[in-house]
Design an enzyme around this catalytic site. Sequence first.
Site, PDB file in Angstrom:
ATOM      1  N   HIS A   1      10.277 -64.214  19.546  1.00  0.00           N
ATOM      2  CA  HIS A   1       9.487 -65.471  19.557  1.00  0.00           C
ATOM      3  C   HIS A   1      10.390 -66.788  19.509  1.00  0.00           C
ATOM      4  O   HIS A   1      10.472 -67.694  20.458  1.00  0.00           O
ATOM      5  CB  HIS A   1       8.003 -65.582  18.644  1.00  0.00           C
ATOM      6  CG  HIS A   1       7.424 -66.642  18.825  1.00  0.00           C
ATOM      7  ND1 HIS A   1       6.205 -66.601  19.566  1.00  0.00           N
ATOM      8  CD2 HIS A   1       7.435 -68.019  18.330  1.00  0.00           C
ATOM      9  CE1 HIS A   1       5.428 -67.678  19.380  1.00  0.00           C
ATOM     10  NE2 HIS A   1       6.390 -68.406  18.691  1.00  0.00           N
ATOM     11  N   GLU A   2      11.069 -66.862  18.461  1.00  0.00           N
ATOM     12  CA  GLU A   2      11.917 -68.016  18.157  1.00  0.00           C
ATOM     13  C   GLU A   2      13.152 -68.022  18.963  1.00  0.00           C
ATOM     14  O   GLU A   2      13.380 -69.061  19.523  1.00  0.00           O
ATOM     15  CB  GLU A   2      12.350 -68.080  16.818  1.00  0.00           C
ATOM     16  CG  GLU A   2      11.205 -67.811  15.876  1.00  0.00           C
ATOM     17  CD  GLU A   2      10.398 -68.951  15.970  1.00  0.00           C
ATOM     18  OE1 GLU A   2      10.595 -69.888  16.306  1.00  0.00           O
ATOM     19  OE2 GLU A   2       9.172 -68.901  15.353  1.00  0.00           O
TER      20      GLU A   2
ATOM     21  N   HIS B   1      11.787 -70.028  22.059  1.00  0.00           N
ATOM     22  CA  HIS B   1      11.698 -71.350  21.737  1.00  0.00           C
ATOM     23  C   HIS B   1      13.238 -72.191  21.931  1.00  0.00           C
ATOM     24  O   HIS B   1      13.516 -73.102  22.458  1.00  0.00           O
ATOM     25  CB  HIS B   1      11.283 -71.816  20.520  1.00  0.00           C
ATOM     26  CG  HIS B   1       9.769 -71.793  20.461  1.00  0.00           C
ATOM     27  ND1 HIS B   1       8.800 -72.509  21.195  1.00  0.00           N
ATOM     28  CD2 HIS B   1       8.994 -71.201  19.514  1.00  0.00           C
ATOM     29  CE1 HIS B   1       7.714 -72.093  20.744  1.00  0.00           C
ATOM     30  NE2 HIS B   1       7.837 -71.372  19.904  1.00  0.00           N
TER      31      HIS B   1
ATOM     32  N   GLU C   1       5.511 -73.121  23.932  1.00  0.00           N
ATOM     33  CA  GLU C   1       4.878 -71.966  23.614  1.00  0.00           C
ATOM     34  C   GLU C   1       4.949 -70.783  24.809  1.00  0.00           C
ATOM     35  O   GLU C   1       4.991 -69.484  24.403  1.00  0.00           O
ATOM     36  CB  GLU C   1       3.494 -72.232  22.887  1.00  0.00           C
ATOM     37  CG  GLU C   1       2.875 -71.091  22.288  1.00  0.00           C
ATOM     38  CD  GLU C   1       3.470 -70.778  20.800  1.00  0.00           C
ATOM     39  OE1 GLU C   1       4.237 -71.770  20.421  1.00  0.00           O
ATOM     40  OE2 GLU C   1       3.084 -69.665  20.309  1.00  0.00           O
TER      41      GLU C   1
END
Lengths: 491, 491
Positions: B256-257, B260, B286
């Site tokens: 997830h990170e 980003h 997101e």
Amino acid sequence: MSTYEDLMGFTRETQALAQVAGRLDWDQETMMPRGAAPQRGEEAAAMASVLHARRIDPKVGAWLAALDGVELDETAAAQLRHIRRSYDRTSKVPAKLAARIARVTSEGQGIWAEARRTEDVALFLPVLKEIIALRVEEAQALSGGGPLYDALLDDYEPGTTGPELEMMFGALRPELANLRAAALEAPAPPELTGHFDDALQMTLTRTLAERFGYDLQHGRVDKAVHPFSSGSGLDVRITTRTNPTDPFNCFYSTIHEVGHATYEQNISRDYLLTPLGQGVSMGVHESQSRIYENQIGRSRAFTGWLYGQMRDTFGDFGIADEEAFYACVNRVSDGFIRTEADELQYNLHVLLRFDLERALISGDLAVDDLEAAWNDRFAADFGFAVDKPSNGVLQDVHWSVGLFGYFPTYSLGNVYAGCLKEAMRAAVPDLDGALAEGNTAPATNWLRDTVQTHGGLYEARDLITRACGAEPSEAPLLAYLKEKFGVIYNL
Amino acid sequence: MSTYEDLMGFTRETQALAQVAGRLDWDQETMMPRGAAPQRGEEAAAMASVLHARRIDPKVGAWLAALDGVELDETAAAQLRHIRRSYDRTSKVPAKLAARIARVTSEGQGIWAEARRTEDVALFLPVLKEIIALRVEEAQALSGGGPLYDALLDDYEPGTTGPELEMMFGALRPELANLRAAALEAPAPPELTGHFDDALQMTLTRTLAERFGYDLQHGRVDKAVHPFSSGSGLDVRITTRTNPTDPFNCFYSTIHEVGHATYEQNISRDYLLTPLGQGVSMGVHESQSRIYENQIGRSRAFTGWLYGQMRDTFGDFGIADEEAFYACVNRVSDGFIRTEADELQYNLHVLLRFDLERALISGDLAVDDLEAAWNDRFAADFGFAVDKPSNGVLQDVHWSVGLFGYFPTYSLGNVYAGCLKEAMRAAVPDLDGALAEGNTAPATNWLRDTVQTHGGLYEARDLITRACGAEPSEAPLLAYLKEKFGVIYNL
């Protein structure tokens, strides 16, 4: 008092921003991904520009003018003294000159690194000439007709002058050279051999840091290429390094940086984020790092305890007993490099630089003649010839980043450490008994209470005089070195 | 063009300072010694004050006025659009109000943490009332008579409105609730059991980060309590965490990170340290983190590869084969906590908050009735009762720090991810073949070229439309979830 409070509010914010800039430097040396360098350059430049603008902000000038002649208590007067000095110095240097110095010294470091790598002094000389010319121009703007070198020295050691240092160092040099020669003629102590595990070095280094009073709630230990201490107040970080065949490098780098760091940590919390909340001068700072490292850390008593710790950590590492270990830690041997020099020879390296840089600034020494002058002086003081520029004139980064007037603060710190050690021995009963148990608290608490807690309240020389009950002099350092190395080398 | 260049020079320096402020936050969560917190508060406040002053600097207003109506190329026009938006928003909020919001939200977080710890909603409500009143006042200053909620939303998702989101989310909610109920009635997939070594989790997490294109020359992975991504351009760092019984938490937090972080890393270098050099909105940000985490990272093809990696790393961990592993990774189960929710239920958590916060801002819901409203809605959507405030209305930090209008960007990101996934599947041949070998490059390169590289050049909605060839809609996300969980749960 509202003017004073306005000034202090603004100053406090500036101090906080300066801490941020310092943290950025720490990050660059420890954590930053390699590829971030170009962006980091812009970030650091933006912080520098914000800080510079605040330091010459006309509001500060107006507040200072309004407070001129107003009676203040000792603390407020000291705060004002620091703020006024910074404002006056920064305002006197034309913005264009400051920007050129920033640009040229930033280029200078890269050129110096390349010159050192390729052993090519000629590559470095043009930028060095430019740096010296710019710093001379700056010194002219700052000096008000006084000595140029003192104007530069004032950045690092306010209130001290070249001639004062010349007198101290002049008295040291022949005595140190004689002591050095005598020690090198005597039979050499044992040398450390073998391999020392990296992780175990770091474990023992943390123990040492805590033994010397470093507060890990307000600090941290990381590895970096060059050991340093960074930050003030509640966040003071140190770095160290490991070398598998030389654990002393790790341990004594740590103790040295802990001296710097605990100085910052032990400043009265009343001064947090104010001009008084930082070590008062480079010389006093170095006095703390050196007295931790040498007068305490390399003492017979403390090395006795350290010997046991090293045996517990690494097992038998080939040194027979505490006496042999003490001699081994304090071994004097030939070497080119200042940062690797032992306690006895270190100041000879510094004095060389001090004399050469004064001659460069005064114009008595041409940059083109610098390498020859360095090599002549080195041969005279150390008795053998420099073999290559990276072991000689190109070994230190300082001049390439414009640091002129900085080197002597190293030896001044040693002189101060000599004075403090004498006073501490007189004031603290059974210091050696505690050190022999690895307990540095009686020593470091005395330093905390007489020196560190005051931050910038007193001028450097005044601070040392108050702590020692006598004006600083090179005599205690010299007596200490003669006695110590006299015993180790049977002189 | 000199006015534009002056404006961009000033803006670039502001961007560099904003990066420094971000790095300070990173340091606080990863490296900072505990005892440094009070000093760090002052440092961060000083940086915020410098940044705020630059954002409303009258020079910026004058440059913008001088550039009004001047014809510019697409890039310059986009830069100006961002600068003007930031200047207008910041200037419209009275300095006193901005300062009060900063102070109250800073207190709010501490009070919320204490209320959550003690399960005491009443403790939190007074400060929440104050925060809402202040943000409503801010929204009134910003809205120019328009809808208040949209004025707040504009901080995170410029150009999107409450009613637009309401329509999308309104279509999602009943379908997700039905799908959820059906999945929970079906036989449950296997659960992960056992103990997974911390260091091995970190090793595999680094492999995953690199597999998803994270550039460690311009980033680094550390541990923190809450995973996050920090920074733009050449220095984009992520954090993750480990849990000995739940390695998926580590791996999918990392992925997830990385979504980003690679978004920030892959923005065209032409935009470095300019307003275009950052992700364009929270929703688009997101979308990248979620498509990496879910549509790619939790796909049948990629989990097949991950299963082999986990077997290689941890040995037999009790899951029989790839199919069972895929179902296990995508297991749907009851839970109170948004951040722990599976892909199917996550948006139901967000929609609850979106509806409640709009009612709080409009005044339709009184703060005193918030807990009851939360619990009623939760029971309606999830079919069981909230057992304690820390599992209900006190679980998220957002409102306590004044974040109203932020929650919906999570679900908007999922909607965008659904659209992008559909377009990517159509554009990239044999995506699954590559993913089955742990090769995400065809997927992540497509996202890089269609979304990430553009930074802030296009408005968010426009960017997604260009990438997908169609206006964003919730339909692709819904179709994807129905198909995926239909297969896993045999619905």
